[in-house]
Scaffold this motif. Structure first.
Motif, PDB file in Angstrom:
ATOM      1  N   ILE A   9       0.825  -1.212   0.000  1.00 53.97           N
ATOM      2  CA  ILE A   9       0.000   0.000   0.000  1.00 53.97           C
ATOM      3  C   ILE A   9       0.858   1.260   0.000  1.00 53.97           C
ATOM      4  N   ASN A  10       0.240   2.339  -0.401  1.00 55.70           N
ATOM      5  CA  ASN A  10       0.819   3.666  -0.221  1.00 55.70           C
ATOM      6  C   ASN A  10       0.340   4.177   1.136  1.00 55.70           C
ATOM      7  N   VAL A  11       1.266   4.343   2.062  1.00 56.88           N
ATOM      8  CA  VAL A  11       0.880   4.656   3.445  1.00 56.88           C
ATOM      9  C   VAL A  11       0.266   6.043   3.590  1.00 56.88           C
ATOM     10  N   PRO A  64      -4.823   4.894   5.586  1.00 58.86           N
ATOM     11  CA  PRO A  64      -4.478   5.004   7.013  1.00 58.86           C
ATOM     12  C   PRO A  64      -4.630   3.671   7.737  1.00 58.86           C
ATOM     13  N   VAL A  65      -3.909   2.651   7.280  1.00 55.69           N
ATOM     14  CA  VAL A  65      -4.027   1.323   7.884  1.00 55.69           C
ATOM     15  C   VAL A  65      -2.635   0.756   8.131  1.00 55.69           C
ATOM     16  N   LYS A  66      -2.565  -0.192   9.065  1.00 51.20           N
ATOM     17  CA  LYS A  66      -1.288  -0.819   9.389  1.00 51.20           C
ATOM     18  C   LYS A  66      -1.297  -2.325   9.185  1.00 51.20           C
ATOM     19  N   THR A  67      -2.482  -2.920   9.142  1.00 53.34           N
ATOM     20  CA  THR A  67      -2.585  -4.378   8.979  1.00 53.34           C
ATOM     21  C   THR A  67      -3.554  -4.708   7.862  1.00 53.34           C
ATOM     22  N   ALA A  96     -11.759  -0.757   3.485  1.00 49.40           N
ATOM     23  CA  ALA A  96     -12.350  -0.930   2.160  1.00 49.40           C
ATOM     24  C   ALA A  96     -13.853  -1.173   2.243  1.00 49.40           C
ATOM     25  N   LYS A  97     -14.290  -1.887   3.266  1.00 48.71           N
ATOM     26  CA  LYS A  97     -15.724  -2.130   3.433  1.00 48.71           C
ATOM     27  C   LYS A  97     -16.458  -0.841   3.813  1.00 48.71           C
TER      28      LYS A  97
END
Length: 341
Positions: free
Chosen positions: A147-149, A153-156, A164-165
């Motif tokens: 991903i492009n951090v 805004p996610v880490k896992t 995404a949901k």
């Protein structure tokens, strides 16, 4: 009477001598033909060899093609020249390779993308199972979810699925072209996790990664071979490896199963074929030289740094692997409903 009796043996001897001379001539001709064939096999290659790569420079195929070509050049004593011919998910270059003169001086380095194409394209100007001679599987790096951090805004992986949901249809992923492994891997992931993603096609993995790093797309399902350098530099972040086991080059990155998506296993494998009709001695010699090259310390080190070990499939065994991959991806295409214009 005595004269006639003495002449008869001489006539018989002359006849026998003729037979011996005829047999000797035939034997010499056979030996000469065998020697000529052996000399032809031993003298290949007598000029540079072209290795057609059906994607732009800088992509995953290049990651393995260029070091291998350099090693083969040293072993063969003739240049192995990379010819990048990108477009249409690798099918343009494959079509060019299929129509190349089968004289032992053109080979083709494709991969998993070409096991997808038969199910995706209504008409191809080549058949990967009929128009090529399988030479060898050369690398099998697993895919990685990157991903492009700054955009996500996610880490896992589970945080990404939840995000995404919450934003159905707003998350996009880059691909190396419609119908590429990157595309189908993303569709497979979306089906298995129940999320909706929008694919953005590029002309190869190189341009796709440039877009991901630059923030034009949110994530990608890329082969570890082309992503590993950008991961190490911190330009992109890996969430999971699509393999049964963690990659030695990314020991801290979980497998998809460990991250909560069981049975998500995808590899972006790469392989070499020859155009159908290529002399068997050239195919056999190239197979032997590839096997030798893959087992050199330099190539092993390069492959391991890109997340893959050295495979051992060559010839007919590799051909059977291709057949199984064509069947596997045909089902994914059917289940996902992916269609190409």
């Amino acid at each position: 009477d005595e004269t006639r009796e003495t002449r008869r043996p001489h006539a018989a001897a002359r006849g026998d001598n003729m037979k011996y001379r005829t047999l000797a001539a035939a034997l010499l001709a056979t030996l000469a033909a065998g020697f000529a064939g052996s000399a032809g096999a031993a003298s290949w290659p007598e000029r540079p060899i072209t290795l057609i790569v059906p994607f732009p420079a800088g992509g995953g195929t290049d990651t393995f093609a260029r070091p291998l070509a350099q090693q083969l050049t040293m072993q063969l004593g003739q240049s192995v020249v990379i010819d990048n011919k990108g477009g249409a998910g690798g099918t343009v270059g494959a079509g060019v390779a299929a129509k190349a003169r089968p004289d032992g001086y053109t080979f083709f380095m494709g991969g998993a993308h070409h096991a997808l194409a038969p199910s995706l394209y209504k008409s191809l100007n080549y058949n990967i199972q009929k128009d090529f001679v399988p030479v060898a599987l050369v690398a099998q790096p697993p895919q990685v979810v990157v991903i492009n951090v700054t955009k996500l805004p996610v880490k896992t992986l589970q945080e990404f699925i939840a995000y995404a949901k919450q934003h159905p249809g707003d998350v996009n992923f880059g691909t190396a072209g419609k119908g590429s492994t990157h595309h189908l891997a993303g569709e497979l992931f979306a089906m298995q996790t129940g999320i909706k993603l929008v694919d953005v096609p590029y002309q190869g993995a190189g341009p796709m990664l440039t877009a991901l790093i630059g923030g034009q797309v949110d994530l990608a399902f890329d082969g570890l071979g082309s992503s590993s350098g950008h991961i190490r530099s911190g330009a992109i972040k890996p969430l999971a490896v699509a393999a049964d086991q963690r990659s030695p080059s990314l020991p801290d990155v979980p497998t998809a199963a460990e991250a909560g998506v069981p049975n998500y296993v995808v590899s972006t494998w790469y392989a070499i074929w020859a155009p159908a009709g290529t002399p068997q001695e050239a195919v056999d010699r190239m197979t032997a030289e590839i096997t030798k090259a893959l087992n050199t310390p330099k190539i092993k080190e390069t492959w391991e740094s890109n997340g893959t070990s050295v495979p051992t499939l060559t010839g007919p065994a590799f051909g059977k692997f291709v057949d199984s991959e064509v069947a596997r991806w045909a089902k994914v295409v059917s289940d996902s409903g992916v269609k190409l214009d």
